[in-house]
Design an enzyme around this catalytic site. Structure first.
Site, PDB file in Angstrom:
ATOM      1  N   ALA A  63       0.875  -1.199  -0.075  1.00 38.88           N
ATOM      2  CA  ALA A  63       0.016  -0.051   0.192  1.00 38.88           C
ATOM      3  C   ALA A  63       0.894   1.249   0.216  1.00 38.88           C
ATOM      4  O   ALA A  63       1.911   1.133   0.552  1.00 38.88           O
ATOM      5  CB  ALA A  63      -0.866  -0.178   1.343  1.00 38.88           C
ATOM      6  N   GLY A 109       0.504  -5.057   0.789  1.00 33.17           N
ATOM      7  CA  GLY A 109      -0.757  -5.133   0.085  1.00 33.17           C
ATOM      8  C   GLY A 109      -0.403  -5.573  -1.239  1.00 33.17           C
ATOM      9  O   GLY A 109      -1.400  -6.256  -1.891  1.00 33.17           O
ATOM     10  N   GLU A 112      -1.011  -9.326  -0.621  1.00 35.02           N
ATOM     11  CA  GLU A 112      -2.301  -9.510  -0.419  1.00 35.02           C
ATOM     12  C   GLU A 112      -3.193  -9.556  -1.879  1.00 35.02           C
ATOM     13  O   GLU A 112      -4.029 -10.215  -1.936  1.00 35.02           O
ATOM     14  CB  GLU A 112      -2.737  -8.490   0.518  1.00 35.02           C
ATOM     15  CG  GLU A 112      -2.276  -8.865   1.852  1.00 35.02           C
ATOM     16  CD  GLU A 112      -2.452  -7.642   2.945  1.00 35.02           C
ATOM     17  OE1 GLU A 112      -2.195  -6.477   2.472  1.00 35.02           O
ATOM     18  OE2 GLU A 112      -3.096  -8.005   3.933  1.00 35.02           O
ATOM     19  N   GLU A 132       4.448  -5.554   7.116  1.00 33.59           N
ATOM     20  CA  GLU A 132       3.722  -4.602   7.598  1.00 33.59           C
ATOM     21  C   GLU A 132       4.359  -4.153   9.240  1.00 33.59           C
ATOM     22  O   GLU A 132       4.341  -2.814   9.663  1.00 33.59           O
ATOM     23  CB  GLU A 132       2.357  -4.604   7.795  1.00 33.59           C
ATOM     24  CG  GLU A 132       1.642  -4.601   6.281  1.00 33.59           C
ATOM     25  CD  GLU A 132       1.727  -5.784   5.592  1.00 33.59           C
ATOM     26  OE1 GLU A 132       2.540  -6.752   5.791  1.00 33.59           O
ATOM     27  OE2 GLU A 132       0.843  -5.965   4.631  1.00 33.59           O
TER      28      GLU A 132
END
Ligand code: 3H9
Length: 711
Positions: A63, A109, A112, A132
């Site tokens: 992200a 992300g 993910e 993260e």
């Protein structure tokens, strides 16, 4: 502007390319672009399958970290993550086989997104990870739920709690379905076409965990929690990651995902996460020097030399050898050289015994270090680091010699921890080539390199040093040429308070334990016992001889008394603690220190009193921030973030507190200023508020504009 997410069809496979340089971070527009492109592919009669790939050097590195600043409350995050989770379910619901093609990194992300595809193929050198936790958060887009289903609970726990990326090749058969040698896109298209022909899709969320997997997984969660209790004290994110994985095991995918969102929301607004995100950017910012543009020419470093084979010189030579750079190591006589080389060999043997080095690698690395007692060959090196005794005359003499024996373009760096770099520049006769390269002990381990800019240091020399720091595996921070530079100048205030707290009534173990509980790897006294009490004592003696002291205020006599007793720390078997034997790390508190502290207190007319751990932390961190403010105001550090990076890498200031300046912002600068004034009233005028601290408080600001309100 190029499209962030491109769509094209090749050989009946829709290819969705993420193109958001430099690392294809998932900005809100990228998320939407992926969602729309997958929907388009599903509706496209020309496509039977779909491949998602990254443009440039990487898949998706996660992200966009900056977006997290927009989340002011857990509620903001919950709303946003609901949208993200739904989006990833839509990808997973694709009726056509959806394949992630990974090169470079699939992180956070990015991983993910990949796990919400039906299959993942990867280049052999690609890496995958859930980093993260290094940002104080947990995977927030289903990672804690999908990774255990693909990679197994144990592997998922490891990846989500240590944050380290793993080679995709090692994940084959788990999170990765196929390794592609050769062109990744071609391989991914062929893989996707095969899946389309077999009408094969697979939703990760539907992979069931067996009863046995769940039982073993829950036991692994408990074990991971126990292990982290020792290593991640004071941190929340690693534990939250375990909680989320555990919830998935106990409650299933859907309810586990809700728990993940709640835990992510709690973490993303935490001070821990703000501190770690701050450091992520601060670490990258340090390499940017306003008047040294990115395209400044650099000098090529092919061969190096180090003068002085003591503890520091030996460690510095190891850095070069470890980076594959041949290095001459010079001492004045053979005996000193032999001692230095024996220490280097011992250090490498320790690495070998820990499995970090093979015997062949050891010999190969050692062979890069050429011992010498003369300056022969110095005319062929590109950089010399001087690491002789911390004595101005000796260093000046060394620089004068180096000026004569090296090429005019050779960089001459000093490892001095305190002395004036400009004097060395003048002594060498070519100040543009001279600067400080201040390493931290042990030099082959500690990641900080203070790059000290002299008045005339050339921009190419600075740019080369920053590049070289990276090559040596260091974080280079450019600092100004003041006494002690940034790290040791501030350390003097840290140590002053530690000594005074001892005299006022705290004990050595209490002070050390308070600081390790705060998150430092070692307290001030334990640190001195490792570094050597003699080192500090000699610097104090030198300063006394020139009528200076390292920090204003009373100078405790206790460290000098230890020095006089020959108690230099671990190496002599006694220092602030007693050790089982010289060189041993097994320590016990020594009542003698309390006696010395009492005597010192009596001489200064101090009535000793009980001191709380809170006071210890407040005094020490206030001293650091106040002096840090002066350093910044006087221009010896470019940014508050540079000081934070110096402290995190030089002295192990806890990352999750962001460094001394960021920590001061979290405490609140008005509180920090009030403390300085309180200490001035209680202890004396040597406590004076830094002008910058007063200005910032008057303006209602923190060291980080707006940060005072944000944290
Ligand atoms: C996440 O994904 C949460 C999820 O669970 C989803 C929740 C909904 N964002 O390091 P470099 C910038 S959390 C924004 O020098 P390298 C970086 O600042 C995220 N910017 O290159 C730098 O900018 P500049 C999880 C980012 O080749 C430039 O890119 N992911 C991001 O040495 C180059 O970076 C991570 O934690 C980002 N995500 O290393 C991965 N990443 O040039 C973080 C980089 O202006 N990234 N930038 O200074 C990395 O670890 C390294 O950047 C990487 C490349 C290994 C990818």
């Amino acid at each position: 502007m190029p499209e962030l997410v491109r769509y094209e069809v090749k050989d009946r496979v829709a290819v969705i390319t993420i193109d958001n340089p430099p690392v294809n971070a998932l900005s809100p527009a990228v998320w939407t672009g992926i969602d729309e492109a997958v929907a388009r592919a599903n509706a496209d009669p020309a496509a039977d399958a779909i491949v998602i790939i990254g443009a440039g050097t990487t898949f998706i590195a996660g992200a966009d970290i900056k977006v997290f600043d927009l989340f002011k409350t857990p509620h903001d995050s919950m709303a946003r993550s609901e949208t993200t989770h739904a989006l990833l379910r839509r990808l997973e619901d694709s009726t056509k086989p959806l394949v992630a093609a990974i090169h470079g990194n699939a992180l956070g992300g990015g991983m993910e997104v990949a796990m919400s595809c039906h299959f993942r193929v990867a280049a052999r050198d690609a890496k995958i990870g859930q980093p993260e936790v290094l940002l104080g958060i947990i995977p927030g887009a289903g990672g804690t739920q999908r990774l255990p289903r693909l990679a197994g609970v144990e592997a998922a726990l490891k990846m989500c709690t240590d944050g380290k990326a793993v080679p995709a090749a090692a994940a084959k058969g788990g999170a990765i379905d196929e390794i592609v040698d050769g062109d990744l896109l071609t391989g991914a298209i062929a893989f996707a076409a095969r899946k389309a022909a077999a009408r094969e899709t697979r939703k990760t969320r539907d992979i069931a965990l067996s009863g046995d997997q769940i039982t073993r997984g829950l036991a692994a969660c408990a074990a991971a929690r126990d292990a982290l209790a020792k290593t991640a004290r004071g941190q929340r994110a690693p534990f939250a990651a375990i909680d989320a994985i555990e919830a998935g095991l106990q409650l299933g995918f859907d309810r586990g995902s809700v728990r993940e969102r709640e835990l992510f929301a709690e973490c993303v607004v935490s001070t821990e996460s703000k501190a770690l995100r701050h450091l992520f950017f601060a670490e990258r910012e340090v390499a940017k020097i306003p008047d040294v543009p990115k395209d400044t020419p650099t000098l090529e470093i092919r061969r190096a030399a180090v003068v002085g084979a003591g503890t520091m010189g030996g460690g510095i030579a190891m850095n070069y050898a470890n980076a594959g750079i041949p290095v001459l190591l010079k001492e004045i006589d053979q005996a000193a050289l032999d001692r230095g080389l024996a220490t280097i060999r011992r250090n490498y043997e320790v690495s070998m015994s820990k499995g970090k080095l093979t015997p062949e690698q050891l010999e190969k690395t050692l062979a890069l270090i050429t011992p010498t007692t003369s300056y022969d060959g110095f005319d062929r090196v590109d950089i010399v680091t001087e690491a002789v005794f911390e004595n101005m005359d000796l260093k000046k003499q060394t620089f004068a010699e180096l000026g004569r024996v090296t090429r005019p373009d050779c960089i001459l760096a000093s490892n001095s921890s305190t002395l004036d770099i400009d004097e060395f520049g003048r002594a060498s006769g070519r100040p543009a080539q001279v600067l400080g390269h201040h390493y931290f002990s042990p030099a082959n381990v500690m990641k900080l390199l203070e790059i000290v800019r002299g008045r005339e240091t050339g921009k190419d020399v600075l740019a080369t040093s920053l590049k070289l720091a990276k090559r040596l595996g260091k974080v280079g921070v450019v600092v100004g040429n003041c006494f002690g530079f940034v790290a040791n100048r501030m350390l003097a205030y840290y140590m002053r308070e530690a000594y005074l707290l001892l005299e006022e009534g705290a004990s050595v173990p209490q002070i050390d334990n308070a600081l390790t509980a705060f998150g430092l790897p070692v307290g001030p006294f334990g640190m001195q016992d490792i570094a050597g009490i003699d080192v500090g004592a000699r610097i104090r003696q030198y300063l006394k001889s020139i009528g200076k002291s390292r920090a204003e205020g009373p100078q405790s006599e206790v460290p000098d008394r230890l020095y006089e007793m020959g108690r230099y720390g671990q190496k002599t078997g006694a220092g602030w603690y007693k050790y089982d034997a010289p060189g041993s790390r097994n320590r016990t508190p020594d009542p003698l220190i309390d006696t010395l502290a009492q005597e010192a207190a009596a001489k200064r007319g101090i009535t000793r009193r009980p001191i709380t751990d809170d006071e210890i932390i407040a005094r020490i961190t206030t001293a650091l921030a106040n002096e840090g403010a002066r350093v910044l105001d006087e221009g010896f550090a470019l940014r508050a973030g540079d000081i934070d990076v110096v402290y995190v890498y030089g002295f192990g200031f806890p990352r999750h507190r962001g460094g001394p300046m960021f920590y001061a912002d979290t405490v609140g600068l008005p509180t920090v200023l009030a403390r300085v004034k309180e200490y001035r009233a209680r202890f004396g005028d040597y406590w004076q508020p830094a002008p910058l601290l007063e200005r910032l408080v008057a303006e209602g600001r923190g060291f980080y504009t707006g940060a005072a309100a944000a944290v």
